[in-house]
Scaffold this motif. Structure first.
Motif, PDB file in Angstrom:
ATOM      1  N   GLU A   1      38.364  70.102  74.224  1.00 49.28           N
ATOM      2  CA  GLU A   1      37.190  70.978  74.433  1.00 49.28           C
ATOM      3  C   GLU A   1      37.538  72.425  74.090  1.00 49.28           C
ATOM      4  O   GLU A   1      36.751  73.117  73.442  1.00 49.28           O
ATOM      5  CB  GLU A   1      36.684  70.885  75.883  1.00 49.28           C
ATOM      6  CG  GLU A   1      36.061  69.562  76.261  1.00 49.28           C
ATOM      7  CD  GLU A   1      34.725  69.263  75.586  1.00 49.28           C
ATOM      8  OE1 GLU A   1      34.195  70.110  74.818  1.00 49.28           O
ATOM      9  OE2 GLU A   1      34.204  68.153  75.821  1.00 49.28           O
TER      10      GLU A   1
ATOM     11  N   ARG B   1      34.962  76.458  66.542  1.00 53.23           N
ATOM     12  CA  ARG B   1      33.572  76.862  66.278  1.00 53.23           C
ATOM     13  C   ARG B   1      33.454  78.384  66.131  1.00 53.23           C
ATOM     14  O   ARG B   1      32.585  78.870  65.424  1.00 53.23           O
ATOM     15  CB  ARG B   1      32.659  76.369  67.391  1.00 53.23           C
ATOM     16  CG  ARG B   1      32.376  74.894  67.338  1.00 53.23           C
ATOM     17  CD  ARG B   1      31.312  74.488  68.372  1.00 53.23           C
ATOM     18  NE  ARG B   1      31.451  73.088  68.667  1.00 53.23           N
ATOM     19  CZ  ARG B   1      31.950  72.591  69.805  1.00 53.23           C
ATOM     20  NH1 ARG B   1      32.328  73.391  70.780  1.00 53.23           N
ATOM     21  NH2 ARG B   1      32.048  71.294  69.979  1.00 53.23           N
TER      22      ARG B   1
ATOM     23  N   GLU C   1      33.819  70.888  63.055  1.00 50.84           N
ATOM     24  CA  GLU C   1      34.225  72.203  63.555  1.00 50.84           C
ATOM     25  C   GLU C   1      34.913  73.031  62.468  1.00 50.84           C
ATOM     26  O   GLU C   1      34.963  74.262  62.565  1.00 50.84           O
ATOM     27  CB  GLU C   1      35.145  72.052  64.762  1.00 50.84           C
ATOM     28  CG  GLU C   1      34.465  71.496  65.997  1.00 50.84           C
ATOM     29  CD  GLU C   1      34.216  69.986  65.954  1.00 50.84           C
ATOM     30  OE1 GLU C   1      33.470  69.506  66.824  1.00 50.84           O
ATOM     31  OE2 GLU C   1      34.759  69.299  65.067  1.00 50.84           O
TER      32      GLU C   1
ATOM     33  N   TYR D   1      37.323  63.913  68.461  1.00 43.35           N
ATOM     34  CA  TYR D   1      36.605  64.691  69.466  1.00 43.35           C
ATOM     35  C   TYR D   1      35.131  64.315  69.517  1.00 43.35           C
ATOM     36  O   TYR D   1      34.564  64.107  70.586  1.00 43.35           O
ATOM     37  CB  TYR D   1      36.784  66.183  69.161  1.00 43.35           C
ATOM     38  CG  TYR D   1      35.883  67.071  69.972  1.00 43.35           C
ATOM     39  CD1 TYR D   1      36.129  67.293  71.323  1.00 43.35           C
ATOM     40  CD2 TYR D   1      34.770  67.679  69.392  1.00 43.35           C
ATOM     41  CE1 TYR D   1      35.290  68.094  72.080  1.00 43.35           C
ATOM     42  CE2 TYR D   1      33.937  68.486  70.139  1.00 43.35           C
ATOM     43  CZ  TYR D   1      34.200  68.687  71.479  1.00 43.35           C
ATOM     44  OH  TYR D   1      33.355  69.473  72.223  1.00 43.35           O
ATOM     45  N   LYS D   2      34.515  64.170  68.359  1.00 36.97           N
ATOM     46  CA  LYS D   2      33.080  63.886  68.305  1.00 36.97           C
ATOM     47  C   LYS D   2      32.730  62.491  68.826  1.00 36.97           C
ATOM     48  O   LYS D   2      31.565  62.197  69.089  1.00 36.97           O
ATOM     49  CB  LYS D   2      32.555  64.060  66.886  1.00 36.97           C
ATOM     50  CG  LYS D   2      33.057  63.034  65.895  1.00 36.97           C
ATOM     51  CD  LYS D   2      32.496  63.299  64.520  1.00 36.97           C
ATOM     52  CE  LYS D   2      32.964  62.288  63.500  1.00 36.97           C
ATOM     53  NZ  LYS D   2      32.380  62.570  62.183  1.00 36.97           N
ATOM     54  N   GLU D   3      33.718  61.629  68.986  1.00 39.75           N
ATOM     55  CA  GLU D   3      33.464  60.272  69.464  1.00 39.75           C
ATOM     56  C   GLU D   3      33.462  60.167  70.995  1.00 39.75           C
ATOM     57  O   GLU D   3      33.123  59.120  71.533  1.00 39.75           O
ATOM     58  CB  GLU D   3      34.502  59.319  68.869  1.00 39.75           C
ATOM     59  CG  GLU D   3      34.379  59.212  67.358  1.00 39.75           C
ATOM     60  CD  GLU D   3      35.495  58.432  66.708  1.00 39.75           C
ATOM     61  OE1 GLU D   3      35.197  57.666  65.780  1.00 39.75           O
ATOM     62  OE2 GLU D   3      36.674  58.596  67.125  1.00 39.75           O
ATOM     63  N   TYR D   4      33.835  61.249  71.665  1.00 37.25           N
ATOM     64  CA  TYR D   4      33.743  61.258  73.120  1.00 37.25           C
ATOM     65  C   TYR D   4      32.308  61.567  73.528  1.00 37.25           C
ATOM     66  O   TYR D   4      31.644  62.399  72.885  1.00 37.25           O
ATOM     67  CB  TYR D   4      34.648  62.343  73.716  1.00 37.25           C
ATOM     68  CG  TYR D   4      36.115  62.016  73.701  1.00 37.25           C
ATOM     69  CD1 TYR D   4      36.690  61.320  74.760  1.00 37.25           C
ATOM     70  CD2 TYR D   4      36.930  62.398  72.645  1.00 37.25           C
ATOM     71  CE1 TYR D   4      38.043  61.024  74.768  1.00 37.25           C
ATOM     72  CE2 TYR D   4      38.291  62.106  72.639  1.00 37.25           C
ATOM     73  CZ  TYR D   4      38.823  61.416  73.703  1.00 37.25           C
ATOM     74  OH  TYR D   4      40.163  61.109  73.699  1.00 37.25           O
ATOM     75  N   PRO D   5      31.816  60.948  74.596  1.00 33.10           N
ATOM     76  CA  PRO D   5      30.509  61.374  75.117  1.00 33.10           C
ATOM     77  C   PRO D   5      30.576  62.849  75.507  1.00 33.10           C
ATOM     78  O   PRO D   5      31.631  63.345  75.924  1.00 33.10           O
ATOM     79  CB  PRO D   5      30.309  60.486  76.347  1.00 33.10           C
ATOM     80  CG  PRO D   5      31.188  59.285  76.108  1.00 33.10           C
ATOM     81  CD  PRO D   5      32.366  59.809  75.325  1.00 33.10           C
ATOM     82  N   LYS D   6      29.470  63.548  75.354  1.00 27.32           N
ATOM     83  CA  LYS D   6      29.431  64.994  75.631  1.00 27.32           C
ATOM     84  C   LYS D   6      29.995  65.283  77.022  1.00 27.32           C
ATOM     85  O   LYS D   6      29.614  64.672  78.004  1.00 27.32           O
ATOM     86  CB  LYS D   6      27.997  65.500  75.528  1.00 27.32           C
ATOM     87  CG  LYS D   6      27.891  66.997  75.586  1.00 27.32           C
ATOM     88  CD  LYS D   6      26.503  67.453  75.173  1.00 27.32           C
ATOM     89  CE  LYS D   6      26.354  68.938  75.227  1.00 27.32           C
ATOM     90  NZ  LYS D   6      27.059  69.673  74.221  1.00 27.32           N
ATOM     91  N   GLY D   7      30.967  66.208  77.049  1.00 27.72           N
ATOM     92  CA  GLY D   7      31.579  66.626  78.303  1.00 27.72           C
ATOM     93  C   GLY D   7      32.710  65.736  78.797  1.00 27.72           C
ATOM     94  O   GLY D   7      33.279  66.005  79.848  1.00 27.72           O
ATOM     95  N   GLU D   8      33.057  64.680  78.054  1.00 31.66           N
ATOM     96  CA  GLU D   8      34.090  63.757  78.523  1.00 31.66           C
ATOM     97  C   GLU D   8      35.390  63.820  77.719  1.00 31.66           C
ATOM     98  O   GLU D   8      36.335  63.082  78.011  1.00 31.66           O
ATOM     99  CB  GLU D   8      33.553  62.312  78.509  1.00 31.66           C
ATOM    100  CG  GLU D   8      32.465  62.089  79.527  1.00 31.66           C
ATOM    101  CD  GLU D   8      32.004  60.641  79.590  1.00 31.66           C
ATOM    102  OE1 GLU D   8      32.791  59.744  79.227  1.00 31.66           O
ATOM    103  OE2 GLU D   8      30.863  60.425  80.002  1.00 31.66           O
TER     104      GLU D   8
END
Length: 192
Positions: free
Chosen positions: A66, A73, A103, A53-60
């Protein structure tokens, strides 16, 4: 105090008995006033992990990731419901868990294991305990094994065996204790 405990189911097989155990834990947590959303990999439909998850650009990131990230969280702890596949962790569970890392940090996890046989999936639980610790969500000392799950719980997760109530209560008491303690510590900061 109401806490949030996602219940992560590990099996996607047809006719899976793990859904019985997951529903049982959701109900047990909700009856104590906690939020216990079911995380079902069969419904998520996540592909095999190619990037976290953290390797995706923010919002992608895909929408399912998501939603899971937001849930984790908010979580105070995790309940992981696992079968035993070849004396190990089910592949769908490993895939679902491996998408995340930060997370999970500073939140306890609790392992519910089950099988159709008498051992209750404990061999997978031992490997899962090591994995969860590495992910940053160390498991509480107790396990909740459910042997012969098809005889212990009905399809809706209602207990069919009276012995199940006592160990479940103790198990959840322990999880809540750890979750409250770590929640308090997170509130005053974390080591890194």
């Amino acid at each position: 105090m109401s806490l949030v405990f996602p219940v992560i189911l590990g099996s996607v097989r047809q006719g899976r008995n793990g859904l019985r155990a997951a529903r049982y834990l959701v109900e047990a947590l909700e009856s104590r006033g906690h939020e216990a959303p079911l995380v079902d990999p069969a419904e998520l439909g996540l592909p095999l992990l190619t990037r976290m998850y953290k390797e995706y650009p923010k919002g992608e990131a895909p929408e399912a990731l998501e939603r899971l990230a937001a849930l984790y969280r908010r979580a105070d702890g995790l309940v992981v419901v696992s079968a035993e596949y070849n004396h190990s962790i089910p592949p769908a569970l490993s895939n679902t868990l491996d998408y995340f890392l930060e997370e999970y940090f500073w939140r306890p996890s609790a392992i519910v294991c089950y099988s159709a046989g008498r051992y209750g999936g404990v061999r997978a639980a031992m490997q899962l305990r090591a994995m969860l610790g590495e992910l940053g969500t160390p498991s509480i000392p107790s396990l909740l094994p459910i042997p012969e799950v098809q005889k212990a719980l009905d399809e809706d997760g209602r207990p069919l065996q009276p012995w199940l109530e006592r160990p479940t209560g103790r198990f959840l008491d322990e999880l809540v204790w750890y979750a409250e303690a770590l929640r308090e510590k997170r509130g005053s900061g974390v080591p890194y």
